[in-house]
Scaffold this active site. Structure first.
Site, PDB file in Angstrom:
ATOM      1  N   HIS A 154      21.275 -11.456 -66.602  1.00  0.00           N
ATOM      2  CA  HIS A 154      22.503 -10.772 -66.321  1.00  0.00           C
ATOM      3  C   HIS A 154      21.771  -9.064 -66.246  1.00  0.00           C
ATOM      4  O   HIS A 154      20.999  -9.014 -66.419  1.00  0.00           O
ATOM      5  CB  HIS A 154      23.585 -10.913 -67.316  1.00  0.00           C
ATOM      6  CG  HIS A 154      24.242 -12.191 -67.298  1.00  0.00           C
ATOM      7  ND1 HIS A 154      23.629 -13.502 -67.919  1.00  0.00           N
ATOM      8  CD2 HIS A 154      25.470 -12.308 -66.780  1.00  0.00           C
ATOM      9  CE1 HIS A 154      24.477 -14.359 -67.698  1.00  0.00           C
ATOM     10  NE2 HIS A 154      25.681 -13.664 -66.986  1.00  0.00           N
ATOM     11  N   LYS A 158      24.086  -6.085 -70.829  1.00  0.00           N
ATOM     12  CA  LYS A 158      24.798  -7.085 -71.335  1.00  0.00           C
ATOM     13  C   LYS A 158      24.315  -7.143 -72.926  1.00  0.00           C
ATOM     14  O   LYS A 158      23.149  -7.475 -73.261  1.00  0.00           O
ATOM     15  CB  LYS A 158      24.538  -8.543 -70.731  1.00  0.00           C
ATOM     16  CG  LYS A 158      24.997  -9.519 -71.294  1.00  0.00           C
ATOM     17  CD  LYS A 158      25.048 -10.879 -70.547  1.00  0.00           C
ATOM     18  CE  LYS A 158      25.594 -12.126 -71.183  1.00  0.00           C
ATOM     19  NZ  LYS A 158      27.147 -11.816 -71.561  1.00  0.00           N
TER      20      LYS A 158
HETATM   21  N1  LIG Z   1      34.260 -15.073 -69.402  1.00  0.00           N
HETATM   22  C1  LIG Z   1      33.987 -14.604 -68.234  1.00  0.00           C
HETATM   23  O1  LIG Z   1      34.277 -14.984 -67.123  1.00  0.00           O
HETATM   24  C2  LIG Z   1      33.025 -13.350 -68.494  1.00  0.00           C
HETATM   25  C3  LIG Z   1      32.983 -12.595 -67.292  1.00  0.00           C
HETATM   26  C4  LIG Z   1      32.254 -11.242 -67.436  1.00  0.00           C
HETATM   27  C5  LIG Z   1      31.985 -10.731 -68.796  1.00  0.00           C
HETATM   28  N2  LIG Z   1      32.248 -11.758 -69.876  1.00  0.00           N
HETATM   29  C6  LIG Z   1      32.194 -11.110 -71.330  1.00  0.00           C
HETATM   30  O2  LIG Z   1      33.414 -10.310 -71.496  1.00  0.00           O
HETATM   31  C7  LIG Z   1      32.939  -9.238 -72.274  1.00  0.00           C
HETATM   32  C8  LIG Z   1      33.188  -7.866 -71.741  1.00  0.00           C
HETATM   33  O3  LIG Z   1      32.159  -7.499 -70.667  1.00  0.00           O
HETATM   34  P1  LIG Z   1      32.042  -6.317 -69.860  1.00  0.00           P
HETATM   35  O4  LIG Z   1      30.867  -6.453 -69.041  1.00  0.00           O
HETATM   36  O5  LIG Z   1      33.633  -6.293 -69.096  1.00  0.00           O
HETATM   37  O6  LIG Z   1      31.898  -5.235 -70.960  1.00  0.00           O
HETATM   38  P2  LIG Z   1      32.121  -3.623 -70.746  1.00  0.00           P
HETATM   39  O7  LIG Z   1      31.370  -3.167 -72.023  1.00  0.00           O
HETATM   40  O8  LIG Z   1      31.805  -3.410 -69.544  1.00  0.00           O
HETATM   41  O9  LIG Z   1      33.736  -3.739 -71.331  1.00  0.00           O
HETATM   42  C9  LIG Z   1      34.092  -3.833 -72.296  1.00  0.00           C
HETATM   43  C10 LIG Z   1      35.349  -2.954 -72.711  1.00  0.00           C
HETATM   44  O10 LIG Z   1      36.045  -3.227 -74.009  1.00  0.00           O
HETATM   45  C11 LIG Z   1      36.355  -2.129 -74.616  1.00  0.00           C
HETATM   46  N3  LIG Z   1      36.471  -2.152 -76.041  1.00  0.00           N
HETATM   47  C12 LIG Z   1      35.468  -2.535 -76.888  1.00  0.00           C
HETATM   48  N4  LIG Z   1      36.158  -2.596 -78.229  1.00  0.00           N
HETATM   49  C13 LIG Z   1      37.660  -2.351 -78.047  1.00  0.00           C
HETATM   50  C14 LIG Z   1      38.569  -2.071 -78.737  1.00  0.00           C
HETATM   51  N5  LIG Z   1      38.634  -2.214 -79.988  1.00  0.00           N
HETATM   52  N6  LIG Z   1      39.661  -1.788 -78.392  1.00  0.00           N
HETATM   53  C15 LIG Z   1      40.011  -1.477 -76.979  1.00  0.00           C
HETATM   54  N7  LIG Z   1      38.908  -1.752 -76.207  1.00  0.00           N
HETATM   55  C16 LIG Z   1      37.673  -2.065 -76.533  1.00  0.00           C
HETATM   56  C17 LIG Z   1      34.998  -1.306 -74.104  1.00  0.00           C
HETATM   57  O11 LIG Z   1      35.414   0.252 -74.392  1.00  0.00           O
HETATM   58  C18 LIG Z   1      34.906  -1.429 -72.769  1.00  0.00           C
HETATM   59  O12 LIG Z   1      35.441  -0.518 -71.999  1.00  0.00           O
HETATM   60  C19 LIG Z   1      31.653  -9.479 -72.805  1.00  0.00           C
HETATM   61  O13 LIG Z   1      31.611 -10.413 -74.174  1.00  0.00           O
HETATM   62  C20 LIG Z   1      31.137 -10.514 -71.793  1.00  0.00           C
HETATM   63  O14 LIG Z   1      29.943 -11.462 -71.862  1.00  0.00           O
HETATM   64  C21 LIG Z   1      32.909 -12.746 -69.780  1.00  0.00           C
HETATM   65  O1  LIG Z   2      28.586  -9.917 -67.472  1.00  0.00           O
HETATM   66  C1  LIG Z   2      28.550 -10.683 -68.441  1.00  0.00           C
HETATM   67  O2  LIG Z   2      28.329  -9.992 -69.666  1.00  0.00           O
HETATM   68  C2  LIG Z   2      28.847 -11.978 -68.212  1.00  0.00           C
HETATM   69  N1  LIG Z   2      29.146 -12.708 -69.272  1.00  0.00           N
HETATM   70  C3  LIG Z   2      29.703 -13.983 -69.462  1.00  0.00           C
HETATM   71  C4  LIG Z   2      28.625 -14.914 -70.327  1.00  0.00           C
HETATM   72  O3  LIG Z   2      28.280 -14.248 -71.220  1.00  0.00           O
HETATM   73  O4  LIG Z   2      28.404 -16.058 -69.703  1.00  0.00           O
HETATM   74  C5  LIG Z   2      29.911 -14.663 -68.227  1.00  0.00           C
HETATM   75  C6  LIG Z   2      28.973 -14.157 -66.771  1.00  0.00           C
HETATM   76  C7  LIG Z   2      28.851 -12.650 -66.908  1.00  0.00           C
END
Ligand SMILES: NC(=O)c1ccc[n+]([C@@H]2O[C@H](COP(=O)([O-])OP(=O)(O)OC[C@H]3O[C@@H](n4cnc5c(N)ncnc54)[C@H](O)[C@@H]3O)[C@@H](O)[C@H]2O)c1
Ligand SMILES: O=C(O)C1=N[C@H](C(=O)O)CCC1
Length: 263
Positions: A154, A158
């Site tokens: 990633h 991350k």
């Molecule tokens: N399930 C999926 O398909 C998938 C896909 C991508 C990312 N993710 C996960 O999603 C999460 C976020 O990923 P990202 O790349 O968007 O991260 P990021 O850091 O770009 O975005 C997270 C956002 O949440 C905000 N935030 C944090 N604490 C907060 C609070 N208490 N109140 C309001 N806002 C708050 C941060 O300021 C930030 O803007 C990670 O855990 C990642 O692994 C999951």
């Molecule tokens: O960008 C990330 O962070 C992602 N998080 C998820 C994971 O932890 O598997 C999904 C893929 C992208």
């Protein structure tokens, strides 16, 4: 009647993808977007705050409670602490919550889903749900003779490791083998010999990689691998929106993408 979708973490990588993707849906409206308290963009129009080239008529705020009150369903992509806040409020109000936040394996999601519909998925990509099914079937067919290793890469920002997706793939393999994942996995971080029958994890981080996953089945004679490359974060946004529209009609309970996709 349009479905009102609220976004927690609206200024993050996933928040940006979801706001952008929602513009393609006529049956949805953005009810609100939440940023962390103290963020300098609070009060700005979400579209302007994200610099996506147009205003959407909704301001960035920091009250998760208010967001749930004015939404039909809320989508969370933030961190463990924020997800816990969302779960508490969703449970108190009985409002549907979609979360893709990872690094939360210690949270008892079932507890919060007694009074609200909760859908959590480590990966909202519809194709990853298919990959998990393929991995489960491959492990079942190949059996214990093959060493199973999961690799993921990633972007450099991350925070959690291994990815939630890698863990989900490992759990799918364990399910196929009929073994307990909790006591049969290890992280490739030291030099001890590989335990037979254990599922291994290796991790890379770098650049702007959206999400690469590979699962390898290897014995003394051959190797087979299944892999997935995420190229654009809209694969996750599309899945999250599909899940949100589905969950908005559901009763309290704990759900996954398998329920949405019926696979
Ligand atoms: N399930 C999926 O398909 C998938 C896909 C991508 C990312 N993710 C996960 O999603 C999460 C976020 O990923 P990202 O790349 O968007 O991260 P990021 O850091 O770009 O975005 C997270 C956002 O949440 C905000 N935030 C944090 N604490 C907060 C609070 N208490 N109140 C309001 N806002 C708050 C941060 O300021 C930030 O803007 C990670 O855990 C990642 O692994 C999951
Ligand atoms: O960008 C990330 O962070 C992602 N998080 C998820 C994971 O932890 O598997 C999904 C893929 C992208």
């Amino acid at each position: 009647m349009k479905t009102k979708i609220g976004i927690v973490g609206c200024l993050g990588r996933m928040g940006r993808s979801i706001v952008s993707e929602l513009r393609n849906y006529e049956n949805v409206e953005v009810s609100g977007g939440i940023a962390r308290s103290g963020n300098g963009k609070i009060g700005l129009d979400i579209g302007l705050a994200l610099n996506i080239g147009l205003e959407i008529g909704i301001e960035v705020t920091d009250s998760i409670f208010d967001l749930f009150e004015k939404s039909d369903v809320v989508i969370d992509f933030t961190n463990r602490e924020c997800l816990l806040q969302c779960l508490e409020i969703a449970s108190d109000l009985g409002k549907p919550l979609i979360s893709g936040t990872t690094g939360i394996d210690d949270i008892d999601l079932e507890k919060y889903s007694k009074r609200a519909p909760v859908l959590w998925s480590a990966n909202m990509s519809i194709v990853i749900s298919l990959l998990c099914k393929l991995v489960r079937d491959a492990a079942k067919s190949l059996g214990q003779d093959y060493d199973i290793e999961v690799w993921e890469m990633h972007h450099s920002l991350k925070k959690d490791s291994p990815s939630g997706t890698a863990i989900a793939l490992g759990k799918a393999a364990a399910e196929g083998l009929g073994i307990d994942f909790k006591i049969n996995h290890y992280f490739n971080s030291n030099s001890n010999l590989r335990e037979k029958g254990s599922i291994g994890f290796a991790v890379s981080r770098g650049g702007g990689i959206v999400g690469d996953h590979k699962i390898m089945f290897t014995n003394e004679g051959e190797q087979i691998e299944l892999s997935h490359r995420g190229i654009n974060r809209n694969i996750y946004a599309k899945g999250a929106i599909k899940a949100a529209l589905w969950l908005a009609q559901k009763p309290a309970g704990l759900y996954s993408m398998k329920n949405v996709l019926e696979i």
